[in-house]
Design an enzyme around this catalytic site. Structure first.
Site, mmCIF file in Angstrom:
data_model
loop_
_atom_site.group_PDB
_atom_site.id
_atom_site.type_symbol
_atom_site.label_atom_id
_atom_site.label_comp_id
_atom_site.label_asym_id
_atom_site.label_seq_id
_atom_site.Cartn_x
_atom_site.Cartn_y
_atom_site.Cartn_z
ATOM 1 N N LYS A 110 -2.780 -3.943 7.703
ATOM 2 C CA LYS A 110 -2.461 -2.361 7.884
ATOM 3 C C LYS A 110 -3.223 -1.675 9.022
ATOM 4 O O LYS A 110 -3.076 -0.652 9.332
ATOM 5 C CB LYS A 110 -2.532 -1.833 6.341
ATOM 6 C CG LYS A 110 -1.521 -2.074 5.476
ATOM 7 C CD LYS A 110 -1.678 -1.219 4.164
ATOM 8 C CE LYS A 110 -0.352 -1.738 3.253
ATOM 9 N NZ LYS A 110 -0.355 -0.635 2.062
ATOM 10 N N LYS A 193 8.294 -9.848 4.999
ATOM 11 C CA LYS A 193 8.590 -9.212 3.593
ATOM 12 C C LYS A 193 9.545 -7.892 3.800
ATOM 13 O O LYS A 193 9.642 -7.167 4.904
ATOM 14 C CB LYS A 193 7.378 -8.793 3.088
ATOM 15 C CG LYS A 193 7.089 -8.270 1.714
ATOM 16 C CD LYS A 193 5.572 -8.185 1.210
ATOM 17 C CE LYS A 193 5.223 -6.698 2.067
ATOM 18 N NZ LYS A 193 4.096 -6.065 1.323
ATOM 19 N N LYS A 196 8.855 -0.980 2.739
ATOM 20 C CA LYS A 196 9.096 0.379 2.961
ATOM 21 C C LYS A 196 8.811 0.656 4.529
ATOM 22 O O LYS A 196 9.118 1.753 5.195
ATOM 23 C CB LYS A 196 8.233 1.399 2.196
ATOM 24 C CG LYS A 196 8.662 1.485 0.763
ATOM 25 C CD LYS A 196 7.437 2.117 -0.040
ATOM 26 C CE LYS A 196 7.666 1.563 -1.445
ATOM 27 N NZ LYS A 196 6.205 1.975 -2.216
HETATM 28 P P1 TYM Z 1 3.552 -1.430 -3.517
HETATM 29 O O1 TYM Z 1 3.743 -0.005 -3.689
HETATM 30 O O2 TYM Z 1 3.584 -1.898 -2.001
HETATM 31 O O3 TYM Z 1 4.688 -2.207 -4.397
HETATM 32 C C1 TYM Z 1 4.951 -2.077 -5.656
HETATM 33 C C2 TYM Z 1 5.415 -3.291 -6.313
HETATM 34 O O4 TYM Z 1 6.433 -3.833 -5.706
HETATM 35 C C3 TYM Z 1 6.199 -5.362 -5.245
HETATM 36 N N1 TYM Z 1 6.766 -5.752 -3.929
HETATM 37 C C4 TYM Z 1 7.441 -6.837 -3.748
HETATM 38 N N2 TYM Z 1 7.776 -7.629 -4.634
HETATM 39 C C5 TYM Z 1 8.688 -8.487 -3.994
HETATM 40 N N3 TYM Z 1 9.214 -8.457 -2.692
HETATM 41 C C6 TYM Z 1 8.986 -7.659 -1.802
HETATM 42 N N4 TYM Z 1 9.307 -7.604 -0.715
HETATM 43 C C7 TYM Z 1 7.918 -6.557 -2.403
HETATM 44 N N5 TYM Z 1 7.206 -5.550 -1.801
HETATM 45 C C8 TYM Z 1 6.805 -4.849 -2.916
HETATM 46 C C9 TYM Z 1 4.630 -5.094 -4.944
HETATM 47 O O5 TYM Z 1 4.001 -6.698 -5.168
HETATM 48 C C10 TYM Z 1 4.033 -4.543 -6.112
HETATM 49 O O6 TYM Z 1 4.145 -5.028 -7.355
HETATM 50 N N6 TYM Z 1 -1.311 -1.704 -4.196
HETATM 51 C C11 TYM Z 1 0.018 -1.624 -4.854
HETATM 52 C C12 TYM Z 1 0.001 -0.646 -5.766
HETATM 53 C C13 TYM Z 1 -1.129 -0.613 -6.957
HETATM 54 C C14 TYM Z 1 -1.146 -1.444 -7.948
HETATM 55 C C15 TYM Z 1 -2.583 -1.280 -8.532
HETATM 56 C C16 TYM Z 1 -0.383 -2.630 -8.445
HETATM 57 C C17 TYM Z 1 -2.324 0.140 -6.917
HETATM 58 N N7 TYM Z 1 -3.095 -0.377 -7.744
HETATM 59 C C18 TYM Z 1 -2.977 -1.956 -9.702
HETATM 60 C C19 TYM Z 1 -0.959 -3.135 -9.631
HETATM 61 C C20 TYM Z 1 -2.135 -2.846 -10.177
HETATM 62 C C21 TYM Z 1 0.966 -1.362 -3.773
HETATM 63 O O7 TYM Z 1 0.681 -0.925 -2.491
HETATM 64 O O8 TYM Z 1 2.324 -1.802 -4.374
#
Ligand code: TYM
Length: 335
Positions: A110, A193, A196
């Site tokens: 990032k 992957k 967004k």
């Molecule tokens: P974020 O917002 O990027 O994604 C949310 C959830 O979606 C999953 N995900 C995917 N799973 C499969 N294939 C994909 N292409 C894909 N893209 C996204 C992510 O693995 C996630 O589970 N840092 C985290 C948010 C967060 C969080 C936490 C998660 C903040 N604090 C504590 C768990 C526990 C994030 O940016 O997810």
């Protein structure tokens, strides 16, 4: 079993989020106490537009509810409403070695070439993420595969804090990464992957996509000229095809091998229309609910406010325990 997970309220929910994380959240709320939150404090680690963030936070709440997260079963809230997340993060910052953060691959991705210009928030993001789960004494954290490293770090941070203070302040959380959709890939490039931030909208299926959009994107999804194999080994070196099979299997709640057995020897002229039907049948009712919910700002704020009150009660217990374990003096009122 205490389940905790979060999602950043940046733009739309896509099929990767839904299949990799949220579908599991919906199942888990039937058997465990669940806390699901919108990670708005994580969203401000990169460029922020205040009006967009507030709108996206409510929209993502609507998307979760439309996907099946029930506010009567699960606690839904946005992180910024529960002050303990940042309080605990500070305590964890003070015991987390810099070297552990230097290993984080998401920061490297990032921050790109200009590391010196990246915010301290982006660098320390995984420590706030550790606070997010440790504060609720989570036992299970359902996430996609891309969050694995952050969850391993959360366990290390918890162990070190417990060790340093000589007290069992935190439960060690386990990542719950499940099924063929743990890593849904881009429809345009099977080695990247679904995300967004991909500039090509053709790379992902969004919750807000119309049935025509879904159909167009799957028709345009990259494949190859060969037929579908009967065994998983036949998908080696065919990442785009493997991705479509995984998506089909995850939606149908089947093993990828079962789907291959069904379509072995067939071409994409047969497989893609079946996948289009399946995706539309699954996503269109969610989209309809999402459209109905997202304009009801008052209802969404009530749900997030109520969720935050419940979360705050739980969070405060761990925050006070942590202050005490470190020898920090507090007003009796809080203890
Ligand atoms: P974020 O917002 O990027 O994604 C949310 C959830 O979606 C999953 N995900 C995917 N799973 C499969 N294939 C994909 N292409 C894909 N893209 C996204 C992510 O693995 C996630 O589970 N840092 C985290 C948010 C967060 C969080 C936490 C998660 C903040 N604090 C504590 C768990 C526990 C994030 O940016 O997810």
């Amino acid at each position: 079993m205490r389940v905790v997970s979060g999602i950043q309220p940046t733009g739309n929910l896509h099929l990767g989020n839904y299949l990799g994380a949220i579908k599991n959240w919906v199942k888990m709320q039937e058997e465990a106490e669940c806390f699901f939150f919108l990670a708005d404090l994580h969203a401000i680690t990169v460029t922020n537009d205040p009006a967009t963030l507030s709108a996206n936070t409510r929209e993502m709440a609507a998307a979760l509810i439309a996907s099946g997260i029930d506010p009567d079963k699960s606690t839904i809230f946005n992180q910024a409403r529960v002050s303990g997340h940042t309080e605990l993060a500070w305590m964890l910052f003070c015991s987390t070695p810099l070297g552990w953060l230097d290993r984080m691959t998401q920061f490297k991705e990032k921050s790109g070439k200009h590391k010196q210009r990246a915010s301290m928030g982006l660098y320390s993001y995984p420590v706030l993420q550790a606070a997010d789960v440790l504060i609720y004494q989570a036992t299970h954290v359902p996430v996609g595969d891309d969050q694995k490293q952050h969850l391993e770090l959360a366990r290390e941070i918890a162990s070190k804090f417990n060790h340093d203070t000589g007290q069992d302040v935190f439960t060690l959380p386990e990542a719950f990464i499940n099924g063929p959709a743990a890593r849904v890939m881009s429809l345009r490039d099977g080695t990247a992957k679904m995300s967004k931030s991909d500039p090509s909208d053709l790379s992902r299926i969004n919750l807000s996509d119309s049935n025509d959009d879904i159909s167009k994107k799957i028709k345009k999804a990259r494949t190859d000229a060969e037929l579908l194999p009967s065994e998983m080994e036949g998908l080696e070196n065919r990442p785009e095809v493997r991705n479509l099979i995984n998506i089909y299997a995850a939606i149908a709640d089947e093993e990828p091998q079962t789907i291959l057995s069904q379509y072995a020897g067939q071409g994409f002229g047969t497989f893609k229309p079946a996948l289009i039907d399946l995706v539309i049948t699954t996503l269109s009712p969610i989209r309809e609910r999402f459209i109905a919910l997202k304009s009801d700002e008052k209802m969404l704020d009530t749900i997030l406010g109520n969720g935050a009150r419940k979360a705050q009660n739980e969070a405060q217990k761990t925050v006070e325990f942590s202050y005490k374990a470190l020898g920090l003096l507090r007003n009796k009122l809080y203890c």
